[in-house]
Structures are given as C-alpha cells and as structure tokens.
Enzyme design. Sequence first.
Site, PDB file in Angstrom:
ATOM      1  N   TYR A 157       0.829  -1.212   0.000  1.00 39.65           N
ATOM      2  CA  TYR A 157       0.000   0.000   0.000  1.00 39.65           C
ATOM      3  C   TYR A 157       0.864   1.262   0.000  1.00 39.65           C
ATOM      4  CZ  TYR A 157      -2.956   3.515   2.387  1.00 39.65           C
ATOM      5  OH  TYR A 157      -3.622   4.650   2.756  1.00 39.65           O
ATOM      6  N   LYS A 161       1.146   4.128  -2.875  1.00 35.36           N
ATOM      7  CA  LYS A 161       0.799   5.527  -2.579  1.00 35.36           C
ATOM      8  C   LYS A 161       1.984   6.448  -2.877  1.00 35.36           C
ATOM      9  CE  LYS A 161      -3.323   5.985  -0.407  1.00 35.36           C
ATOM     10  NZ  LYS A 161      -4.407   6.792  -1.017  1.00 35.36           N
ATOM     11  N   ARG A 202      -9.254  -0.714  11.083  1.00 34.54           N
ATOM     12  CA  ARG A 202      -8.147  -0.028  11.758  1.00 34.54           C
ATOM     13  C   ARG A 202      -8.416   0.044  13.271  1.00 34.54           C
ATOM     14  NH1 ARG A 202      -7.680   4.726   7.528  1.00 34.54           N
ATOM     15  NH2 ARG A 202      -9.895   4.252   7.454  1.00 34.54           N
ATOM     16  N   ALA A 205     -11.672   1.400  15.237  1.00 38.54           N
ATOM     17  CA  ALA A 205     -12.909   0.644  15.010  1.00 38.54           C
ATOM     18  C   ALA A 205     -12.783  -0.757  15.615  1.00 38.54           C
ATOM     19  CB  ALA A 205     -13.196   0.554  13.514  1.00 38.54           C
ATOM     20  N   VAL A 220      -1.319  -5.666  19.171  1.00 36.13           N
ATOM     21  CA  VAL A 220      -0.416  -6.292  18.201  1.00 36.13           C
ATOM     22  C   VAL A 220       1.034  -6.056  18.628  1.00 36.13           C
ATOM     23  CG1 VAL A 220       0.358  -6.217  15.796  1.00 36.13           C
ATOM     24  CG2 VAL A 220      -2.094  -6.118  16.328  1.00 36.13           C
ATOM     25  N   GLY A 222       2.410  -6.326  21.333  1.00 38.48           N
ATOM     26  CA  GLY A 222       2.518  -5.658  22.630  1.00 38.48           C
ATOM     27  C   GLY A 222       1.967  -4.231  22.664  1.00 38.48           C
ATOM     28  N   ARG A 227       1.043   6.187  17.492  1.00 38.30           N
ATOM     29  CA  ARG A 227       0.359   6.928  16.434  1.00 38.30           C
ATOM     30  C   ARG A 227      -0.085   8.283  16.993  1.00 38.30           C
ATOM     31  NH1 ARG A 227       2.275   3.219  14.082  1.00 38.30           N
ATOM     32  NH2 ARG A 227       1.297   1.825  12.560  1.00 38.30           N
ATOM     33  N   ASP A 318       5.343  -3.132  10.561  1.00 41.05           N
ATOM     34  CA  ASP A 318       4.692  -1.978  11.187  1.00 41.05           C
ATOM     35  C   ASP A 318       5.591  -0.746  11.153  1.00 41.05           C
ATOM     36  OD1 ASP A 318       2.668  -0.624  12.458  1.00 41.05           O
ATOM     37  OD2 ASP A 318       2.683  -1.840  14.281  1.00 41.05           O
ATOM     38  N   SER A 319       4.948   0.417  11.277  1.00 42.09           N
ATOM     39  CA  SER A 319       5.668   1.668  11.551  1.00 42.09           C
ATOM     40  C   SER A 319       5.597   1.820  13.062  1.00 42.09           C
ATOM     41  CB  SER A 319       4.949   2.877  10.963  1.00 42.09           C
ATOM     42  OG  SER A 319       4.627   2.692   9.626  1.00 42.09           O
TER      43      SER A 319
HETATM   44  C1  UGA Z   1      -3.358   2.623   8.533  1.00 38.60           C
HETATM   45  C2  UGA Z   1      -3.192   2.763   7.032  1.00 38.60           C
HETATM   46  O1  UGA Z   1      -2.351   1.840   6.491  1.00 38.60           O
HETATM   47  C3  UGA Z   1      -2.715   4.126   6.652  1.00 38.60           C
HETATM   48  O2  UGA Z   1      -2.754   4.334   5.308  1.00 38.60           O
HETATM   49  C4  UGA Z   1      -3.591   5.166   7.183  1.00 38.60           C
HETATM   50  O3  UGA Z   1      -3.064   6.428   6.842  1.00 38.60           O
HETATM   51  C5  UGA Z   1      -3.643   4.999   8.649  1.00 38.60           C
HETATM   52  O4  UGA Z   1      -4.115   3.692   8.989  1.00 38.60           O
HETATM   53  C6  UGA Z   1      -4.589   6.016   9.166  1.00 38.60           C
HETATM   54  O5  UGA Z   1      -5.648   5.684   9.686  1.00 38.60           O
HETATM   55  O6  UGA Z   1      -4.252   7.179   8.958  1.00 38.60           O
HETATM   56  P1  UGA Z   1      -1.971   2.078  10.710  1.00 38.60           P
HETATM   57  O7  UGA Z   1      -1.715   3.314  11.500  1.00 38.60           O
HETATM   58  O8  UGA Z   1      -0.932   1.024  10.876  1.00 38.60           O
HETATM   59  O9  UGA Z   1      -2.111   2.486   9.180  1.00 38.60           O
HETATM   60  O10 UGA Z   1      -3.403   1.475  11.050  1.00 38.60           O
HETATM   61  P2  UGA Z   1      -4.092   0.651  12.202  1.00 38.60           P
HETATM   62  O11 UGA Z   1      -4.564  -0.626  11.629  1.00 38.60           O
HETATM   63  O12 UGA Z   1      -5.107   1.523  12.827  1.00 38.60           O
HETATM   64  O13 UGA Z   1      -2.938   0.252  13.256  1.00 38.60           O
HETATM   65  C7  UGA Z   1      -2.366   1.156  14.157  1.00 38.60           C
HETATM   66  C8  UGA Z   1      -1.519   0.369  15.126  1.00 38.60           C
HETATM   67  O14 UGA Z   1      -2.380  -0.373  16.002  1.00 38.60           O
HETATM   68  C9  UGA Z   1      -0.586  -0.661  14.501  1.00 38.60           C
HETATM   69  O15 UGA Z   1       0.595  -0.728  15.266  1.00 38.60           O
HETATM   70  C10 UGA Z   1      -1.336  -1.981  14.643  1.00 38.60           C
HETATM   71  O16 UGA Z   1      -0.499  -3.107  14.683  1.00 38.60           O
HETATM   72  C11 UGA Z   1      -2.042  -1.760  15.976  1.00 38.60           C
HETATM   73  N1  UGA Z   1      -3.307  -2.509  16.171  1.00 38.60           N
HETATM   74  C12 UGA Z   1      -4.280  -2.463  15.237  1.00 38.60           C
HETATM   75  C13 UGA Z   1      -3.498  -3.197  17.365  1.00 38.60           C
HETATM   76  O17 UGA Z   1      -2.616  -3.253  18.244  1.00 38.60           O
HETATM   77  N2  UGA Z   1      -4.682  -3.843  17.564  1.00 38.60           N
HETATM   78  C14 UGA Z   1      -5.679  -3.824  16.638  1.00 38.60           C
HETATM   79  O18 UGA Z   1      -6.736  -4.446  16.900  1.00 38.60           O
HETATM   80  C15 UGA Z   1      -5.478  -3.119  15.449  1.00 38.60           C
END
Ligand code: UGA
Length: 358
Positions: A157, A161, A202, A205, A220, A222, A227, A318-319
Amino acid sequence: MNFRFNDSSITVAIVGCGGFIGCHLLDAILTRTQWRVFGVDLDFYRIQHRLNDERCEFMVADLADKNVVERIAKYPVVVNLAAICTPSRYMAEAPEVIRSNYDHPAALADACAKSGSWLIHFSTSEIYGRTSADSGLLVEDETELTFGPVTASRWSYATAKLLTERYIAGLQNLKWTVVRPFNFVGPYMDYMPGVDGNGIPRVLANFSSALVRGEPLKLVNGGVAKRSFTSVFDAIDFLFALFDVGQMGLVTDDVAKVENSPFSQAFNVGNPDNEITIAELAWKMRQIFTEIKGVSMDSIPEPEVVSGVEYYGEGYDDSMRRLPSVDKAERILNFKAQTPLDVVLRESLTWFVGHYGS
Ligand code: UGA
C-alpha cells in the site's frame, strides 16, 4: 480562478464520497458553502441523508472505469479520497491494493492534467514507511523513506501511494495538492466486523467493536507502536483552509512550485499533541467506555497481546512511530489541528456505541 464559497456555479467532485472522510466532507461543503457536489463511490450508506439533495449528483462507480475518470476531471476541483486503506488487506490482496492506490489515481491525475482541474489527492502517512521507535518528526520534504523487503507485503500500500505521489509531482501541467493523513478518527470510521464489513478494521474501530462485544482488545506485538490520532473534523478544517486559497482567487494556471503556495505541495495533516502508544490507547478507550456505559473496569476484559503475523498474516510489518511535523500547513495555510485526544476518542466511541448498540 475564484472558488467563492457563495458561488453556486461551482461543483466539486469527491471520489470516495461515501467513505469515512468523504461523508464528513460532503456534509461540510453542503453546510458551509453554496457549492454543488458530484460524488462517486461504490457504497453510499454513510450519506443516505444526502442522496436526494438537489445540490448533489451521485454515481455508483470507481476509478477503474475510464469514462468515469474523464467525467470527474471535468470539474474544477477534484478531491480523491478513494483507496483500499485497511492494513489487513495489504498482505492478502496486494495486487488489488496497488491497482487501487496507484493505477487508478494515476489515471485520474492524467485526466486532471489534461482538463486543468485542481487535484487534491489523499495519500497517507504510511509513505514514511518502516519508522523506528526513535524516529523523530516526519517532515514532508526532508524525511528519508525506508520500507521493508518485498516479502513484507504490508508495504504494498505505502509503496503504491508513494509512487502515485511521485507520479503526480512529475506530471507537467497538473495543479495538485497532496494530503498525508495521520490516523484520522471520528464517527463513521471503518466498520464493525461481521456487521457492515469483514476482516480487521483499523485500530479505533477494532477496539470499539471489541468493547461493544465485551471481547479483549488485541495489542499487536505488545501495542508499543505509537500513532498521532487526528480528529476527522480537524481534517475537514484543513481542506477548508485549502479551499480558502481558492476562495481568495489564488488558484492560477501557473503550477510552478512557489514558496507559500499550497500547489505542488504535499502536506502532513496530523496532530502531534495526540501521540500515544497503542497500549495506552487501549487503556484510555476502556476507561472512556466505562464512563459512557456506567460500568466498572472489572467488567471489561484485560487486553491480550497477539503477534502481528498471526493476527494479520504473513508479511505484516509496522511503523513504530508516526509523529507529523505540521509546520508546513501552519506556515502556508495557517492551519493547526485543535482537537485533543480525549475529546476525539470520547466522540468516536460514543458514536460507535450509539450506532452499533451493545
Ligand atoms: C493505517 C493505514 O495503512 C494508513 O494508510 C492510514 O493512513 C492509517 O491507517 C490512518 O488511519 O491514517 P496504521 O496506522 O498502521 O495504518 O493502522 P491501524 O490498523 O489503525 O494500526 C495502528 C496500530 O495499532 C498498529 O501498530 C497496529 O499493529 C495496531 N493494532 C491495530 C493493534 O494493536 N490492535 C488492533 O486491533 C489493530
């Protein structure tokens, strides 16, 4: 060209009009301006209340259709929000993710370059790639970009982008602005798995769904990743700060990059004051849920740690930190996100509980 808010002859095209950001943008345009909207999406459930609005025209379509792309590019301002942007899909559906995030927006950019439309393209904070826990501020035109190996398909992704950003920036005669969202949250974000969507949405939600269902929140790896969560309403205000430039008659046909012009620029849109680890987010959301529902913390299961690869599938990566520099938006557009984390989380969770019940 002028884009005055009281000019009812102006139509803005919103691609992804029925999505999370699109539905809020549509509402804001219809309440704050006299403009008309041409809205394109495959799903309109979030904007049912607008379907018969006489200032709107909607089309069930996506950017895979060349004729639709040509039609969209006839309007003077085009906001492209359409994308597959759910991390759980980046591994299993990489080709589809790349088509949606590169092929389709590149075709739209070509069409806008030809027609002279101003393309406001939504990219992602994920183009900053595999950041580490000690990465500092992510600065639009300075930060080096590093991604995982091709086997880490999570980056399908982000790299699509990024290529789109490079394509847009390289197109002669395109009037463009790129937006890089940093974890926008608010009402109507994503879906509740098994109710109006499948797979893993995400984090906001997903945590909200688990709370409503009385299930443990999943951390995930730990939950140590950080963010910077940003209210979707701040994001809409950012777009209006951009539109204001049009309102002031500053949209010209000269697309050269000029200092202090929002054209030919990528902007981070985020709120660095709202930075938090995912484990802390889980704690905060559990706390807010007890207040909304009037229940005790003991009734909410403890979060569970899960491995990213087991949870999302092979290729997950992950980031670890995404902290936006927001100086550029402040300097050029006088815009700064205002909504504190507690406010946006309470607002989002209250909406989620009301919408999906418990
Ligand atoms: C995602 C998209 O890939 C990006 O394009 C987008 O810009 C971004 O969301 C956004 O909403 O702006 P990410 O931040 O990794 O990226 O999205 P999430 O799935 O919300 O994850 C955030 C963090 O929470 C990650 O470290 C993930 O591993 C963690 N996570 C996610 C959990 O610990 N538990 C969950 O149930 C879901």
